[in-house]
Design a protein around this motif. Structure first.
Motif, mmCIF file in Angstrom:
data_model
loop_
_atom_site.group_PDB
_atom_site.id
_atom_site.type_symbol
_atom_site.label_atom_id
_atom_site.label_comp_id
_atom_site.label_asym_id
_atom_site.label_seq_id
_atom_site.Cartn_x
_atom_site.Cartn_y
_atom_site.Cartn_z
ATOM 1 N N ARG A 1 -36.105 -3.222 31.799
ATOM 2 C CA ARG A 1 -35.325 -4.081 32.683
ATOM 3 C C ARG A 1 -33.824 -3.869 32.481
ATOM 4 O O ARG A 1 -33.043 -3.933 33.435
ATOM 5 C CB ARG A 1 -35.689 -5.552 32.436
ATOM 6 C CG ARG A 1 -34.967 -6.522 33.373
ATOM 7 C CD ARG A 1 -35.479 -7.940 33.197
ATOM 8 N NE ARG A 1 -35.266 -8.449 31.858
ATOM 9 C CZ ARG A 1 -36.239 -8.709 30.991
ATOM 10 N NH1 ARG A 1 -37.501 -8.494 31.318
ATOM 11 N NH2 ARG A 1 -35.964 -9.186 29.791
ATOM 12 N N GLU A 2 -33.423 -3.595 31.256
ATOM 13 C CA GLU A 2 -32.001 -3.460 30.944
ATOM 14 C C GLU A 2 -31.663 -2.020 30.549
ATOM 15 O O GLU A 2 -30.810 -1.779 29.700
ATOM 16 C CB GLU A 2 -31.642 -4.422 29.810
ATOM 17 C CG GLU A 2 -31.962 -5.882 30.134
ATOM 18 C CD GLU A 2 -31.764 -6.804 28.941
ATOM 19 O OE1 GLU A 2 -31.360 -6.307 27.869
ATOM 20 O OE2 GLU A 2 -32.018 -8.015 29.079
ATOM 21 N N TYR A 3 -32.317 -1.056 31.202
ATOM 22 C CA TYR A 3 -32.190 0.339 30.779
ATOM 23 C C TYR A 3 -30.819 0.937 31.090
ATOM 24 O O TYR A 3 -30.265 1.695 30.294
ATOM 25 C CB TYR A 3 -33.279 1.179 31.443
ATOM 26 C CG TYR A 3 -33.361 2.594 30.911
ATOM 27 C CD1 TYR A 3 -33.825 2.833 29.620
ATOM 28 C CD2 TYR A 3 -32.970 3.676 31.688
ATOM 29 C CE1 TYR A 3 -33.901 4.117 29.116
ATOM 30 C CE2 TYR A 3 -33.048 4.975 31.195
ATOM 31 C CZ TYR A 3 -33.512 5.190 29.910
ATOM 32 O OH TYR A 3 -33.580 6.466 29.422
ATOM 33 N N THR B 1 -38.183 -5.757 28.325
ATOM 34 C CA THR B 1 -36.740 -5.818 28.083
ATOM 35 C C THR B 1 -36.135 -4.422 28.097
ATOM 36 O O THR B 1 -35.062 -4.193 28.671
ATOM 37 C CB THR B 1 -36.455 -6.491 26.729
ATOM 38 O OG1 THR B 1 -36.949 -7.829 26.756
ATOM 39 C CG2 THR B 1 -34.963 -6.502 26.429
ATOM 40 N N ARG C 1 -28.603 0.861 21.612
ATOM 41 C CA ARG C 1 -28.094 0.373 22.898
ATOM 42 C C ARG C 1 -27.127 -0.792 22.687
ATOM 43 O O ARG C 1 -26.079 -0.872 23.342
ATOM 44 C CB ARG C 1 -29.271 -0.071 23.768
ATOM 45 C CG ARG C 1 -28.896 -0.568 25.141
ATOM 46 C CD ARG C 1 -30.095 -1.164 25.865
ATOM 47 N NE ARG C 1 -31.225 -0.258 25.977
ATOM 48 C CZ ARG C 1 -32.330 -0.528 26.666
ATOM 49 N NH1 ARG C 1 -32.442 -1.687 27.305
ATOM 50 N NH2 ARG C 1 -33.319 0.334 26.722
ATOM 51 N N LYS C 2 -27.471 -1.683 21.775
ATOM 52 C CA LYS C 2 -26.613 -2.841 21.504
ATOM 53 C C LYS C 2 -25.261 -2.398 20.949
ATOM 54 O O LYS C 2 -24.216 -2.971 21.294
ATOM 55 C CB LYS C 2 -27.312 -3.777 20.516
ATOM 56 C CG LYS C 2 -26.555 -5.058 20.239
ATOM 57 C CD LYS C 2 -27.356 -5.977 19.331
ATOM 58 C CE LYS C 2 -26.611 -7.283 19.078
ATOM 59 N NZ LYS C 2 -27.394 -8.192 18.192
#
Length: 212
Positions: free
Chosen positions: A123-125, A120, A157-158
């Motif tokens: 993939r979502e870097y 995760t 990040r969120k």
């Protein structure tokens, strides 16, 4: 960047408002804890929360703090009444806030993160993953190993991806929480859980300890 508060009592009313950054509670608050919190030494509730935020740099969710706050209220009462010298109070308060810190980082105790979590992460870097990592590097002064920072980076990040939140360049409660997750895990993996649990809270670390 220096992320230490000055240990002067006069700085303890200057914390930023952490409310926009609170995360979803990780556990249900018991009725007993709610009742005690609402009836015991309530006049010291606000000051106790300020002290927690002073030592940690952020205020964990109430589901974390509620079981520990009453003892802190008692310490404040004794200090304000002149029964507890300030130096002794500060030592006891910091040691007690460690318990809150330890409870707040319980989600970060695994020997290693799951492969799915790493997938995760990569993939979502972009774009917020890169921004989160660079922000931590800027705040800490070095690049933490991913085995220490993965969960903290995903948390940050969120926050950065939330269009309703715009973090300033200076340290915020979000950054303190993320760095606390990293520092605790660094000690956990290098020295063990007992050492991590007894490690000073972030704002009481010595400068020489920051890069360990």
């Amino acid at each position: 960047m220096d992320y230490h508060h000055q240990p002067a009592e006069s700085t303890r009313d200057s914390h930023p408002n952490t409310q926009p950054y609170h995360t979803v509670p990780c556990k249900t608050i018991s009725w007993e804890d709610l009742h005690r919190s609402a009836t015991v030494l309530t006049e010291f509730s606000h000051e106790a929360k300020q002290e927690i935020e002073y030592y940690l740099g952020y205020l964990p969710d109430e589901s974390i703090t509620i079981r520990f706050e009453l003892f802190l209220r008692s310490l404040i009462q004794q200090k304000n009444a002149g029964f507890l010298p300030y130096e002794q109070y500060s030592k006891l308060a910091e040691q007690h806030v460690r318990l809150i810190r330890n409870e707040d980082v319980r989600c970060n105790l695994a020997d290693d993160y799951d492969l799915e979590l790493y997938q995760t992460y990569f993939r979502e870097y972009l774009p917020y993953g890169a921004l989160a990592r660079q922000r931590l590097i800027d705040m800490m002064g070095y690049a933490p190993e991913l085995k220490h920072s993965l969960l903290a980076e995903l948390y940050l990040r969120k926050i950065l991806a939330n269009e309703l939140i715009r973090l300033p360049l200076e340290m915020t409660p979000v950054d303190y929480k993320a760095i606390t997750l990293i520092r605790y895990r660094q000690i956990l993996l290098s020295r063990g859980k007992d050492a991590a649990d007894n490690w000073p809270v972030l704002n009481c670390e010595q400068d020489s300890e920051l890069s360990e």
